[in-house]
Design an enzyme around this catalytic site. Structure first.
Site, short mmCIF file in Angstrom:
data_model
loop_
_atom_site.label_atom_id
_atom_site.label_comp_id
_atom_site.label_asym_id
_atom_site.label_seq_id
_atom_site.Cartn_x
_atom_site.Cartn_y
_atom_site.Cartn_z
N ASP A 177 16.61 25.43 9.07
CA ASP A 177 16.21 26.26 7.92
C ASP A 177 17.10 27.49 7.84
O ASP A 177 16.61 28.61 7.72
CB ASP A 177 14.74 26.64 8.05
N LYS A 179 19.01 30.08 6.09
CA LYS A 179 19.02 30.64 4.74
C LYS A 179 19.12 32.15 4.89
O LYS A 179 18.87 32.68 5.97
CB LYS A 179 17.76 30.24 3.98
N PRO A 180 19.48 32.85 3.83
CA PRO A 180 19.71 34.29 3.97
C PRO A 180 18.49 35.05 4.51
O PRO A 180 18.65 36.05 5.19
CB PRO A 180 20.04 34.73 2.54
N ASN A 182 16.64 34.17 6.87
CA ASN A 182 16.58 34.02 8.32
C ASN A 182 17.78 34.59 9.05
O ASN A 182 17.88 34.49 10.26
CB ASN A 182 16.45 32.53 8.68
#
Lengths: 515, 235
Positions: A177, A179-180, A182
Site C-alpha cells: 500500500d 502511497k503518498p 504512507n
C-alpha cells in the site's frame, strides 16, 4: 488541470470553484452527519487515555479506512510515539489477533532508517492497536498539496523509498500500500515508510465494513494492476509499481491515469527520469525492474552528468550488444574459411612434392583421358601458357623450400595449417569484442593469402587463381569489419587473450633485458 | 429550500404533473438539471442552437404531456428517467426531421450516408460515452446546486465571505483554517474551526436532501452517492 490535494484525482478548474467533486461527494456519505466517512468514528482522546496506562494520548493526527493515528507520549520512556488504533470491525473477525501478532512480529524485525519502526502492539478493551515510532514531519501527500515539488527533491525522496523498500523486500516483507499518505518525511528530510504490512492484514481479514469507499477509492490509483484484479499472487514488484505512481506524481504533479505522457512532458523535469518511471509503471510485472535496488541504480545511473540529454540516449541499462544475423553469417564464413584453409594446407603439406608433380604433369591415364595425348586438358594451350607463367614462382618456391630452409615440404604445410587454426580461434574470440574485427583478422588474412599464394604457385597452381582467392578473402574480411561496431575499441578493450599474454611476455622479456 | 415538495418521489406518486404540487416540483427539478441534458445533446452531435431547442421542447413535453406517468417504474431515479426520456425525445425528433427531409416518410434505403456521417460526428471524443458523461455532468450539477444553495443561505445571513473562505474545507482541506484567514474575518482560529465544522454538517445534510429529492422512495442516498462517485472516476 491540477490534482486534488486530498485524493490526487485530476481537477477541472471550470466547475465547483476548483473543488474536487469526488471529495465533495464523499463528504456527503454516511447517514449520521457526525459519523466520518468509512462508517467508523475514531475514539476520543480522553477515552483512549483511560484505556492506556502508559500512554498520554495527545491528539488525533488522522484517520481513514485503515484506522486512526494519534500522537502520544510513552510515560516510562518519555518519548513521543504514534498510536495506531485499528478499526474495531477488524478485531471482531475470527483469527485476527493471531494474524496481527504474526504480522507485528515480522514487522518488528524491520529496522531501517527509512522505515517507521514498531514498538508494541496489542489489544486494549475492544481496540487493537500498534505503537509506532513518531515521525515529526509531514506526509508526502501534505508536501504535494503544499507546493510543487522540485525534481531534485522528488529524486531524493524516491531514492530513500527505494532503500527502505529494498531492505523490507530482502526481509520478505511487501508493503502492498505504497502511497503518498504512507510516505512520511521528517523535519530533517529523511523519508520514512509507514504502515508496512497493514494492507495485507486488512486484506486478509476482508471485513465487509472495511470495503467502504475509503479503502478502495483512496488507494486504487497506486495499486499495481495485478493487485487490483487479485487474480495472481503479488510480489515485490507490486510495490515498485506503486513507487512508480508516487514518483510520477511527485515529478508531474498528477497521477498517471489512462494514456499518460512521460513526466517530462507534463513538467519541467529531466527527460532522463522518464525511462525509469515508465519502466516502473509497466503493466506486466516482468517488464518492471526486478528490485528496488535496481530502481535505485537506474535513477542514479540515469542522472545527467553532462547536462540534459534526450530520452533515447539516456535509456537505462544499455542492453548487451547482440550479434546481428549478418554479422554472425560473416563470422561463420570467416571461421569456416580459416578451417578450410587449414585443411587444405594440411593436405598439401602432407603430399610430397614428387607426388604432386606426378599428379599434375605425370604420364598415365586420369579422369580426362591419356596425359600424353594432346587432347588432354593439361596439354591445351591454356595450361601451356599457365605453366609458363608460373615457372618463376615455382623456381622461387623451390629455392625457398629446399635450399634456404632445407625442410620437408610437409612442415611448411603444417605451419600454415597451425596459423590458419590460430586465425580461426582468434576470429571466434572476436565474437563479442568487435574491435578486433579490424586488426587481427585482416592481419591473419594477409598472412594467409601470402602463404596461400606462395604454396599455390609453388605447387603449380595458377597465380591468377591465387590472387583472386586472396582478393575474395579481403572482401570477406572487409565486410566482417564493417559489420562490427568498433564500440569496444573506444572502451579500451585489451584484445584477445592469446595476444595479450604474448604482449605481456614480450614486455616482461624487455624488462628483463633492460634490468 | 422547500425540499418537502420538490421531490421526485412526490412527482411519481402523483403520476406526473397531474396535481399542481407535483407539477411545480417537476418544473423545479427540470430547471435544476437541464445542463447535463444539454451537454448530452451537444455530445450526440447537435449544435448549440439545436441542443437548446431540444432541451426546451423536451421539458415542455415532459411537463405538459405527462410523460412521467408513462415512465418505466423500474427506473426509479430521476436521473435515469430523465436520460431515457430525453433519448426517446431526441430519437423522435431525428425521425421526424429526416421524414420531412425525405419528403413524407417514403421508404428509402436503410444505407444512409447522412446517418453514418451523423453517427461519426457524434462519436465521443474520449473513450467515454455521452451517457457516461451525462452522469458525470449530473454529479457536478448536483454539487453545484448544493453549493449554490448553501451560499445563498449564508448570504442571507450576511456571511458570504465566511462561506467563500470555508468552501474548500467541505471536501476536507484544512489549509483554509489558517490563522491569517481567521484574522482577516475577524474571528479566532477556534471559532473558524467550529464554523467549518458547522458548514460541513450543513453541507452534508443539504447534499443528502438534494440527492434524496431525485430518488424514488426506498432508494438509498449512500448508494446514489457511490454511484455518482463512480461516474467521476478519471477517464
Amino acid at each position: 488541470m491540477s490534482g486534488c490535494p486530498r485524493c490526487g484525482a485530476p481537477l477541472e478548474a471550470t466547475a465547483l470553484h476548483g473543488l474536487c467533486p469526488r471529495c465533495l461527494l464523499e463528504a456527503g456519505l454516511g447517514a449520521d452527519a457526525a459519523t466520518p466517512p468509512g462508517g467508523w468514528r475514531p475514539p476520543e482522546v480522553e477515552s483512549l487515555n483511560a484505556l492506556f496506562e502508559d500512554l498520554d494520548v495527545v491528539r488525533l493526527l488522522g484517520h481513514g479506512g485503515m484506522g486512526a493515528v494519534y500522537e502520544a507520549r510513552q510515560r516510562k520512556l518519555d518519548r513521543r510515539v504514534a498510536l495506531k488504533v485499528l478499526p474495531p470491525e477488524l478485531g471482531e473477525e475470527p483469527g485476527f489477533p493471531e494474524r496481527l501478532e504474526r504480522e507485528a512480529r515480522t514487522l518488528a524485525k524491520l529496522s531501517h532508517g527509512n522505515i517507521v519502526g514498531i514498538h508494541d502492539f496489542g489489544r486494549a478493551g475492544a481496540l487493537h492497536y500498534v505503537v509506532m515510532e513518531f515521525v515529526d514531519g509531514k506526509s508526502l501527500r501534505q508536501l504535494l498539496a503544499d507546493a510543487r515539488m522540485e525534481p531534485g527533491r522528488a529524486v531524493g525522496i524516491a531514492l530513500q523509498i527505494c532503500d527502505g523498500l529494498h531492505y523490507a523486500h530482502e526481509q520478505g516483507v511487501i508493503h502492498r500500500d505504497i502511497k503518498p499518505e504512507n510516505i512520511l518525511v521528517d523535519s530533517g528530510g529523511r523519508v520514512r515508510i509507514a504502515d508496512f504490512g497493514l494492507a495485507k492484514l486488512i486484506e486478509e481479514t476482508k471485513t465487509s465494513a472495511l470495503t467502504g469507499p475509503h479503502d478502495v477509492m483512496g488507494t486504487a490509483h497506486y495499486m499495481a494492476p495485478e493487485q487490483l484484479d487479485r487474480s495472481s499472487a503479488i510480489d515485490r514488484r507490486a510495490d515498485l509499481y506503486s513507487l512508480g505512481v508516487v514518483f510520477y506524481e511527485m515529478l508531474a504533479g498528477q497521477l498517471p491515469i489512462g494514456r499518460f505522457p512521460p513526466p517530462s512532458h507534463r513538467a519541467r523535469t529531466h527527460t532522463h527520469l522518464d525511462a525509469v518511471v515508465l519502466a516502473l509503471l509497466e503493466h506486466d510485472p516482468e517488464r518492471r525492474p526486478p528490485t528496488a535496488l535496481a530502481v535505485r541504480n537506474a535513477i542514479e545511473g540515469s542522472a545527467p552528468r553532462r547536462g540534459p540529454a534526450t530520452a533515447a540516449s539516456r535509456a537505462p541499462a544499455p542492453p548487451v550488444q547482440r550479434a546481428d544475423p549478418a554479422r554472425r553469417v560473416c563470422l561463420l564464413v570467416l571461421v569456416a574459411g580459416c578451417l578450410g584453409f587449414a585443411a587444405m594446407f594440411l593436405a598439401w603439406g602432407s603430399v610430397s612434392w614428387k607426388t604432386l608433380e606426378e599428379w599434375k604433369y605425370g604420364k598415365g591415364r586420369d579422369f580426362f583421358g591419356d596425359r600424353s595425348s594432346p587432347e588432354h586438358p593439361f596439354n591445351s594451350p591454356f595450361f601451356e601458357s599457365h605453366r609458363r607463367m608460373e615457372r618463376p614462382f615455382r623456381v622461387a618456391f623451390d629455392a625457398w623450400h629446399s635450399h634456404v630452409f632445407d625442410m620437408p615440404n610437409g612442415f611448411v604445410g603444417i605451419v600454415a595449417a597451425a596459423l590458419a587454426l590460430l586465425a580461426g580461434i582468434s576470429l571466434a574470440s572476436t565474437w563479442r569484442a568487435p574491435w578486433r574485427a579490424y586488426g587481427i583478422p585482416s592481419a591473419y588474412g594477409l598472412l594467409h593469402t601470402l602463404a596461400f599464394l606462395c604454396l599455390l604457385s609453388g605447387n603449380g597452381g595458377s597465380p591468377a587463381i591465387g590472387s583472386l582467392l586472396s582478393l575474395g578473402t579481403f572482401v570477406v574480411m572487409g565486410v566482417a569489419a564493417l559489420q562490427m561496431r568498433p564500440a569496444a575499441a573506444r572502451r579500451g578493450d585489451p584484445g584477445p587473450a592469446i595476444l595479450r599474454s604474448r604482449l605481456v611476455r614480450r614486455r616482461k622479456a624487455r624488462r628483463q633485458v633492460n634490468g | 429550500m422547500g425540499f418537502a415538495t420538490t421531490r421526485w418521489s412526490v412527482v411519481r406518486a402523483a403520476g406526473g404533473g397531474s396535481t399542481p404540487d407535483a407539477r411545480a416540483a417537476l418544473e423545479t427539478l427540470c430547471a435544476a438539471y437541464w445542463y447535463p441534458l444539454y451537454a448530452f445533446a451537444r455530445r450526440t452531435g447537435r449544435d448549440a442552437q439545436e441542443a437548446e431547442d431540444s432541451v426546451q421542447e423536451f421539458f415542455a413535453n415532459v411537463i405538459e404531456r405527462n410523460a412521467v406517468a408513462a415512465a418505466d417504474p423500474g427506473r426509479g431515479r430521476f436521473r435515469d428517467f430523465l436520460l431515457a426520456a430525453f433519448r426517446n425525445h431526441l430519437r423522435n425528433e431525428a425521425e421526424s426531421a429526416s421524414a420531412i427531409k425525405r419528403g413524407g416518410g417514403r421508404l428509402t434505403l436503410s444505407l444512409d450516408a447522412g446517418a453514418a456521417e451523423g453517427r461519426f460526428l457524434a462519436e465521443p471524443r474520449h473513450d467515454a460515452t455521452p451517457g457516461r458523461l451525462y452522469e458525470r455532468d449530473w454529479a457536478i450539477a448536483v454539487l453545484e446546486r448544493v453549493l449554490a444553495g448553501l451560499r445563498r443561505s449564508y448570504a442571507s445571513a450576511g456571511k458570504e465571505r465566511l462561506f467563500d473562505v470555508l468552501r474548500e474545507t467541505i471536501a476536507g482541506g484544512e489549509r483554509a483554517l489558517h490563522a491569517s484567514r481567521a484574522e482577516a474575518l475577524g474571528m479566532t482560529p477556534g471559532a473558524l474551526k467550529v464554523a467549518a465544522h458547522r458548514l460541513r454538517q450543513r453541507y452534508r445534510q443539504a447534499l443528502r436532501n438534494e440527492i434524496a429529492a431525485t430518488l424514488a422512495d426506498g432508494e438509498d442516498v449512500d448508494d446514489e452517492i457511490r454511484a455518482l462517485f463512480a461516474t467521476l472516476a478519471p477517464m
